[in-house]
Motif scaffolding. Structure first.
Motif, mmCIF file in Angstrom:
data_model
loop_
_atom_site.group_PDB
_atom_site.id
_atom_site.type_symbol
_atom_site.label_atom_id
_atom_site.label_comp_id
_atom_site.label_asym_id
_atom_site.label_seq_id
_atom_site.Cartn_x
_atom_site.Cartn_y
_atom_site.Cartn_z
ATOM 1 N N GLY A 126 23.279 -30.353 -28.078
ATOM 2 C CA GLY A 126 23.421 -30.076 -26.720
ATOM 3 C C GLY A 126 22.445 -29.638 -25.535
ATOM 4 N N LYS A 127 21.146 -29.535 -26.268
ATOM 5 C CA LYS A 127 20.089 -29.020 -25.716
ATOM 6 C C LYS A 127 19.327 -30.287 -24.875
ATOM 7 C CE LYS A 127 20.071 -24.678 -27.902
ATOM 8 N NZ LYS A 127 19.510 -23.625 -28.811
ATOM 9 N N THR A 128 18.580 -29.930 -24.258
ATOM 10 C CA THR A 128 17.312 -30.781 -23.507
ATOM 11 C C THR A 128 16.132 -30.746 -24.287
ATOM 12 O OG1 THR A 128 18.434 -30.924 -21.475
ATOM 13 C CG2 THR A 128 16.227 -31.874 -21.480
ATOM 14 N N ALA A 129 15.385 -31.520 -24.710
ATOM 15 C CA ALA A 129 14.235 -31.550 -25.506
ATOM 16 C C ALA A 129 13.202 -30.891 -24.372
ATOM 17 C CB ALA A 129 13.580 -32.845 -26.010
ATOM 18 N N ASP A 130 12.170 -29.912 -24.734
ATOM 19 C CA ASP A 130 11.384 -29.375 -24.227
ATOM 20 C C ASP A 130 10.033 -30.039 -24.492
ATOM 21 O OD1 ASP A 130 9.168 -27.831 -23.133
ATOM 22 O OD2 ASP A 130 10.174 -25.803 -23.601
ATOM 23 N N LYS A 131 9.752 -30.955 -23.144
ATOM 24 C CA LYS A 131 8.687 -31.940 -23.063
ATOM 25 C C LYS A 131 7.066 -31.243 -23.134
ATOM 26 C CE LYS A 131 6.630 -35.837 -20.350
ATOM 27 N NZ LYS A 131 5.111 -35.290 -20.549
ATOM 28 N N ALA A 132 7.249 -30.033 -22.746
ATOM 29 C CA ALA A 132 5.956 -29.131 -22.811
ATOM 30 C C ALA A 132 5.792 -28.765 -24.266
ATOM 31 C CB ALA A 132 5.908 -27.944 -22.181
ATOM 32 N N VAL A 133 6.769 -28.521 -25.100
ATOM 33 C CA VAL A 133 6.545 -28.062 -26.490
ATOM 34 C C VAL A 133 6.162 -29.406 -27.135
ATOM 35 C CG1 VAL A 133 7.809 -27.689 -28.398
ATOM 36 C CG2 VAL A 133 7.890 -26.162 -26.377
ATOM 37 N N ILE A 134 6.418 -30.659 -26.828
ATOM 38 C CA ILE A 134 6.506 -32.017 -27.625
ATOM 39 C C ILE A 134 5.121 -32.204 -27.123
ATOM 40 C CG2 ILE A 134 7.011 -34.231 -27.655
ATOM 41 C CD1 ILE A 134 9.915 -33.666 -27.073
ATOM 42 N N ASP A 135 4.385 -32.137 -26.141
ATOM 43 C CA ASP A 135 3.322 -32.739 -25.507
ATOM 44 C C ASP A 135 2.100 -31.897 -26.305
ATOM 45 O OD1 ASP A 135 4.324 -34.716 -24.024
ATOM 46 O OD2 ASP A 135 4.080 -33.649 -22.061
ATOM 47 N N ALA A 136 2.436 -30.498 -26.255
ATOM 48 C CA ALA A 136 1.347 -29.593 -26.923
ATOM 49 C C ALA A 136 1.197 -29.969 -28.516
ATOM 50 C CB ALA A 136 1.752 -28.311 -26.662
ATOM 51 N N ASN A 137 2.438 -30.198 -29.115
ATOM 52 C CA ASN A 137 2.176 -30.426 -30.382
ATOM 53 C C ASN A 137 1.565 -31.901 -30.841
ATOM 54 O OD1 ASN A 137 3.019 -27.921 -32.129
ATOM 55 N ND2 ASN A 137 4.408 -28.027 -30.417
ATOM 56 N N LEU A 138 2.110 -32.702 -29.950
ATOM 57 C CA LEU A 138 1.487 -34.166 -30.252
ATOM 58 C C LEU A 138 -0.089 -34.294 -30.112
ATOM 59 C CD1 LEU A 138 3.915 -36.528 -27.931
ATOM 60 C CD2 LEU A 138 3.500 -36.434 -30.597
ATOM 61 N N VAL A 139 -0.510 -33.324 -29.440
ATOM 62 C CA VAL A 139 -2.073 -33.059 -29.588
ATOM 63 C C VAL A 139 -2.704 -32.636 -30.847
ATOM 64 C CG1 VAL A 139 -3.859 -31.777 -28.527
ATOM 65 C CG2 VAL A 139 -2.296 -32.621 -27.005
ATOM 66 N N LYS A 140 -1.650 -31.740 -31.259
ATOM 67 C CA LYS A 140 -2.212 -30.919 -32.520
ATOM 68 C C LYS A 140 -1.861 -32.073 -33.840
ATOM 69 C CE LYS A 140 -0.645 -26.320 -31.040
ATOM 70 N NZ LYS A 140 0.418 -25.329 -31.418
ATOM 71 N N LEU A 141 -0.931 -32.698 -33.449
ATOM 72 C CA LEU A 141 -0.666 -33.690 -34.612
ATOM 73 C C LEU A 141 -1.734 -34.839 -34.696
ATOM 74 C CD1 LEU A 141 1.193 -34.719 -36.766
ATOM 75 C CD2 LEU A 141 2.717 -35.782 -35.273
ATOM 76 N N GLU A 142 -1.894 -35.328 -33.666
ATOM 77 C CA GLU A 142 -3.133 -36.295 -33.506
ATOM 78 C C GLU A 142 -4.335 -35.893 -34.220
ATOM 79 O OE1 GLU A 142 -3.605 -39.049 -29.996
ATOM 80 O OE2 GLU A 142 -2.858 -37.300 -29.069
ATOM 81 N N LYS A 143 -4.871 -34.468 -34.000
ATOM 82 C CA LYS A 143 -5.976 -34.039 -34.647
ATOM 83 C C LYS A 143 -5.704 -34.212 -36.290
ATOM 84 C CE LYS A 143 -7.489 -31.305 -30.839
ATOM 85 N NZ LYS A 143 -7.726 -29.950 -30.270
ATOM 86 N N VAL A 144 -4.857 -33.603 -36.777
ATOM 87 C CA VAL A 144 -4.433 -33.633 -38.308
ATOM 88 C C VAL A 144 -4.364 -35.140 -38.662
ATOM 89 C CG1 VAL A 144 -2.729 -33.123 -39.963
ATOM 90 C CG2 VAL A 144 -2.896 -31.655 -38.213
ATOM 91 N N LEU A 145 -3.667 -35.933 -37.919
ATOM 92 C CA LEU A 145 -3.606 -37.366 -38.510
ATOM 93 C C LEU A 145 -5.139 -38.014 -38.432
ATOM 94 C CD1 LEU A 145 -0.303 -38.787 -36.896
ATOM 95 C CD2 LEU A 145 -0.934 -37.885 -39.214
ATOM 96 N N ASP A 146 -6.043 -37.638 -37.585
ATOM 97 C CA ASP A 146 -7.416 -37.999 -37.537
ATOM 98 C C ASP A 146 -8.024 -37.532 -38.866
ATOM 99 O OD1 ASP A 146 -7.138 -39.334 -35.147
ATOM 100 O OD2 ASP A 146 -8.258 -37.592 -34.090
ATOM 101 N N VAL A 147 -7.775 -36.483 -39.472
ATOM 102 C CA VAL A 147 -8.235 -35.950 -40.782
ATOM 103 C C VAL A 147 -7.557 -36.804 -41.952
ATOM 104 C CG1 VAL A 147 -8.239 -34.161 -42.406
ATOM 105 C CG2 VAL A 147 -8.605 -33.562 -39.895
ATOM 106 N N TYR A 148 -6.293 -37.207 -41.702
ATOM 107 C CA TYR A 148 -5.694 -38.000 -42.621
ATOM 108 C C TYR A 148 -6.299 -39.397 -42.708
ATOM 109 C CZ TYR A 148 -1.952 -34.736 -43.711
ATOM 110 O OH TYR A 148 -1.019 -33.624 -43.886
ATOM 111 N N GLU A 149 -6.445 -39.863 -41.555
ATOM 112 C CA GLU A 149 -6.921 -41.170 -41.441
ATOM 113 C C GLU A 149 -8.512 -41.180 -42.189
ATOM 114 O OE1 GLU A 149 -7.431 -45.428 -40.450
ATOM 115 O OE2 GLU A 149 -5.776 -43.998 -40.494
ATOM 116 N N SER A 150 -9.373 -40.270 -42.191
ATOM 117 C CA SER A 150 -10.732 -40.342 -42.685
ATOM 118 C C SER A 150 -10.385 -40.004 -44.090
ATOM 119 C CB SER A 150 -11.359 -39.116 -42.184
ATOM 120 O OG SER A 150 -12.405 -38.907 -42.889
ATOM 121 N N ARG A 151 -9.550 -39.237 -44.601
ATOM 122 C CA ARG A 151 -9.467 -39.099 -45.988
ATOM 123 C C ARG A 151 -8.641 -40.424 -46.877
ATOM 124 N NH1 ARG A 151 -10.625 -36.844 -50.919
ATOM 125 N NH2 ARG A 151 -8.821 -36.499 -52.183
ATOM 126 N N LEU A 152 -7.522 -40.819 -45.851
ATOM 127 C CA LEU A 152 -7.181 -42.196 -46.646
ATOM 128 C C LEU A 152 -8.073 -43.277 -46.430
ATOM 129 C CD1 LEU A 152 -3.709 -41.215 -45.360
ATOM 130 C CD2 LEU A 152 -4.256 -41.297 -47.762
#
Length: 215
Positions: A126-152
């Protein structure tokens, strides 16, 4: 004696543990916990996991908590059945499995978890998603997935050209993430996309998601 897992299939940590059991073709009993009703905070579950979390595993007189510890135990105990998830007979490959297990837990998980919790779990409470938290972690996830893309781009799976526990550990959160508006972070990286389509086509993943959907 049948292994017991105390948890709920929609829980990411429970799903990680059960996916491993499915992959190793091990029979187990899922003991359902009323997570949203707070049953995991009651003495019966606290005696199995003092941090008041799920899942917990019981195998005879052994009780374990923390999903990655559970998968490591299952992969070792049942090394003669199902898929060899930790590469018992190859020291180099086993070391690489451990490297990418650590990458998942230390880099991938901290980035993707807040996104899933805000987008999927917050509305369920019953809570509203915190867009700031999502946005900050999307940036982090993109960097991780860039490493994965290189590895894979050079290996079929994260630890090498073999499926392992390092890949399986990604199941629960990626499963939920792919239902979000940001699934393109996976789909726009061709090697990551191919990897995810491969591992999510495995019978263990399908059993895990079927159990999730049954809740």
């Amino acid at each position: 004696m049948t292994i017991k897992i105390y948890g709920v299939p929609i829980s990411t940590c429970t799903a990680r543990a059960t996916a491993c059991l499915y992959e190793k073709e091990v029979d187990f009993e899922l003991v359902p916990i009323n997570f949203f009703g707070g049953e995991h905070k009651q003495p019966a579950i606290l005696s199995k996991n003092p941090f008041g979390q799920i899942p917990a595993l019981e195998d005879g007189d052994l009780t374990l908590f923390e999903s990655r510890a559970i998968t490591a135990y299952v992969a070792e105990k049942f090394k003669e059945t199902g898929t060899d998830l930790i590469r018992h007979n190859n020291l180099k490959e086993a070391a690489l499995v451990e490297v990418w297990i650590q990458v998942e837990s230390q880099s991938f998980d901290p980035a993707i978890t807040p996104i899933v919790l805000e987008y999927v779990l917050a509305p369920m409470k019953g809570k509203t998603a915190d867009k700031a938290v999502i946005d900050a972690n999307l940036v982090k996830l993109e960097k991780v997935l860039d490493v994965y893309e290189s590895r894979l781009s050079s290996t079929k799976y994260l630890a090498g050209d073999f499926y392992s526990l390092a890949d399986l550990h990604h199941y629960p959160y990626t499963h939920y993430f792919m239902t979000t508006p940001w699934a393109s972070l996976v789909n726009d990286r061709p090697h990551v996309k191919a990897w995810w389509e491969d591992i999510s086509s495995r019978p263990a993943y399908k059993k895990m998601t079927e159990a999730m959907a049954s809740c």
